[in-house]
Each structure stands twice: as structure tokens, then as C-alpha cells.
Design a protein around this motif. Structure first.
Motif, PDB file in Angstrom:
ATOM      1  N   UNK A  66      41.209  -2.872   9.269  1.00 39.52           N
ATOM      2  CA  UNK A  66      40.572  -2.439   8.029  1.00 39.52           C
ATOM      3  C   UNK A  66      41.595  -1.714   7.169  1.00 39.52           C
ATOM      4  N   UNK A  67      41.558  -1.973   5.863  1.00 39.78           N
ATOM      5  CA  UNK A  67      42.461  -1.304   4.930  1.00 39.78           C
ATOM      6  C   UNK A  67      41.668  -0.553   3.876  1.00 39.78           C
ATOM      7  N   UNK A  89      41.953  -9.314   8.725  1.00 41.00           N
ATOM      8  CA  UNK A  89      42.133  -8.095   7.938  1.00 41.00           C
ATOM      9  C   UNK A  89      41.013  -8.033   6.901  1.00 41.00           C
ATOM     10  N   UNK A  90      40.298  -6.904   6.854  1.00 41.77           N
ATOM     11  CA  UNK A  90      39.221  -6.720   5.897  1.00 41.77           C
ATOM     12  C   UNK A  90      39.534  -5.523   5.000  1.00 41.77           C
ATOM     13  N   UNK A  91      39.410  -5.748   3.679  1.00 41.13           N
ATOM     14  CA  UNK A  91      39.711  -4.723   2.709  1.00 41.13           C
ATOM     15  C   UNK A  91      41.158  -4.816   2.257  1.00 41.13           C
ATOM     16  N   UNK A  92      41.452  -4.093   1.186  1.00 47.82           N
ATOM     17  CA  UNK A  92      40.559  -3.236   0.391  1.00 47.82           C
ATOM     18  C   UNK A  92      39.790  -4.068  -0.647  1.00 47.82           C
ATOM     19  N   UNK A 122      38.128  -9.586   1.135  1.00 45.00           N
ATOM     20  CA  UNK A 122      38.121  -8.459   0.214  1.00 45.00           C
ATOM     21  C   UNK A 122      36.778  -7.755   0.332  1.00 45.00           C
ATOM     22  N   UNK A 123      36.751  -6.458   0.082  1.00 44.44           N
ATOM     23  CA  UNK A 123      35.520  -5.688   0.208  1.00 44.44           C
ATOM     24  C   UNK A 123      35.092  -5.127  -1.135  1.00 44.44           C
ATOM     25  N   UNK A 148      40.752   1.036  -4.073  1.00 44.98           N
ATOM     26  CA  UNK A 148      40.558   1.877  -2.881  1.00 44.98           C
ATOM     27  C   UNK A 148      39.095   1.831  -2.432  1.00 44.98           C
ATOM     28  N   UNK A 149      38.893   1.763  -1.111  1.00 48.39           N
ATOM     29  CA  UNK A 149      37.553   1.846  -0.527  1.00 48.39           C
ATOM     30  C   UNK A 149      37.573   2.871   0.602  1.00 48.39           C
ATOM     31  N   UNK A 150      36.380   3.346   0.950  1.00 46.21           N
ATOM     32  CA  UNK A 150      36.233   4.192   2.132  1.00 46.21           C
ATOM     33  C   UNK A 150      35.201   3.558   3.054  1.00 46.21           C
TER      34      UNK A 150
END
Length: 231
Positions: A66-67, A89-92, A122-123, A148-150
Motif C-alpha cells: 500500500x502507498x 501495489x495499491x495506491x495512492x 489507484x485509490x 495523498x491518501x490515508x
């Protein structure tokens, strides 16, 4: 003497270990589901032997990366780790394509081995990611970078916030795509509603809670924002 009829203590559903990596001492995290021992590696910026050692010591099976965002110290090792483990790979969020497309260039500048990366997924706001039996909610939190994600696990009152918020400080907003006012809004509108008791791992430094930062953070404490100094 323990009561033989007493049920053994329950393990928390989620556990996490911090692995500081790169000369920037970025908090790569290994987060896992205790029921399945399936894990995600969050923000593997570099120092892959150190990350592999931590994975082995925790005894988990990594099922994804996760990124939170695309900066070199968070994403520099993602492609190599993904290839080594055979995991997605998931994100950002896709606004950070700019940063992921220049990882090799930034890696040379910072002395961090890195490869350009196209995430598997992508998320966006409202998405969810799974780790074993766990489900984490995704929130878009621009300001440090546009994409940016959280990640938030509500049952555990736990969040991974990348470089949005730190113990006693906030993320920088002077790099391309950064916006200080937007960063403050992300903290106030996305993080604070998750609850004062929520503990978080930041991208650098020590973990904290949102409540502690609302009391003491020099940039976003309630009393600072009430005076208009954080905006």
C-alpha cells in the motif's frame, strides 16, 4: 493462579510494526491481520533487506503493498518489493502519477535505488483495501501531494497517515503539488472526524493520537486553528 475457566485474552485484530528506511528515516510499516497472518507493507521507500528481515521476523505472509503517496522515500522500493514478493501495489490516488513516474530520477538525486512504478490499483475517496480479514477505509488527503491518501481501520481506532500529520508537526507543502491550506483542511476535515482516540503511524517520527495532536500540535492544535494561525 489463573482461573482455568477464564477465557484466554483475545489478540487484537490488527498489529503493526514500523521499519525505518532510507536516509530520510521514513516509517515503512508492516500491518497484518492476526487471524490470518496476512499482511501489507505500507510505503516501502527503500532498504529492502531490512524490510525482508522484518517480514521474516513477524512471520507474516505479505499479500500486497500500500502507498500513501508517491514521494521517493515512501515509494522508491515498491516496484522491486512487488516483483520480489509477487504481490500487487495499491495506491495512492492517481494525482500522484507525476511522482511515481520520476522515481528513478529522484532516486538518483537522493541516493535511493528506485524504479518507476504503475500501481496495480489507484485509490480514491471511499475505496476500501483488505488485509486478510481486515478492511481499511481510504480517504483522500491532498496538501502534501495532490494524490495523498490515508488508511483507517475503524475497529482498531488506527490510521496510517503518511506525511499528512506528524507528532508535533505536519507535512511539508513546498514541493510540487503541495498546498498548505489544503493540507490543513485534510487534517481537520478527514483526520479529526475519525476520533481523538485514534492512534496513527506517521511517515516519519513517533506514533501519536489525533487527540494528542489536537491538544499540543504547534500547527493544528484546536487553539492554534481557532486563532487562525494554522491556515
Amino acid at each position: 493462579m489463573t482461573d482455568p475457566h477464564q477465557a484466554p485474552p483475545q489478540s487484537p485484530p490488527l498489529r503493526a510494526a514500523i521499519v525505518p528506511v532510507t536516509p530520510l528515516q521514513q516509517n515503512c510499516s508492516i500491518v497484518w491481520c492476526t487471524a490470518t497472518m496476512k499482511a501489507a507493507v505500507v510505503d516501502p521507500g527503500g532498504d529492502l533487506p531490512r524490510i525482508h528481515d522484518a517480514i521474516a521476523k513477524t512471520g507474516v505472509t505479505v499479500e500486497k503493498i500500500l502507498l500513501t503517496h508517491g514521494h521517493i522515500d515512501h515509494a522508491g522500493g515498491a516496484k522491486a518489493l512487488s516483483d520480489a514478493l509477487g504481490v500487487p501495489v495499491e495506491g495512492p490516488q492517481e494525482e500522484d502519477r507525476f511522482w511515481l513516474a520520476r522515481l528513478d530520477e529522484d532516486g538518483q538525486a537522493y541516493g535511493i535505488p528506485a524504479q518507476v512504478l504503475e500501481p496495480t490499483r489507484w485509490l480514491s475517496e471511499g475505496d476500501r483495501v483488505t488485509i486478510g480479514d481486515l478492511t481499511l477505509d481510504v480517504y483522500e488527503t491532498p496538501g502534501h501531494t495532490r494524490g495523498h491518501v490515508i488508511f483507517h481501520h475503524a475497529p482498531s481506532r488506527f490510521a496510517l497517515v503518511g506525511d499528512v500529520l506528524f507528532q508535533g508537526s505536519i507535512g511539508r507543502s513546498d514541493l510540487p503539488g503541495g498546498d498548505h491550506d489544503q493540507l490543513i483542511r485534510s487534517i481537520v476535515d478527514k483526520l479529526w472526524p475519525l476520533g481523538n482516540e485514534t492512534a496513527f503511524i506517521p511517515g516519519h517520527g513517533q506514533p501519536s493520537t489525533f487527540g494528542h495532536e489536537r491538544q499540543s500540535n504547534a500547527f493544528v492544535a484546536d487553539r492554534v486553528l481557532a486563532r487562525g494561525q494554522g491556515w
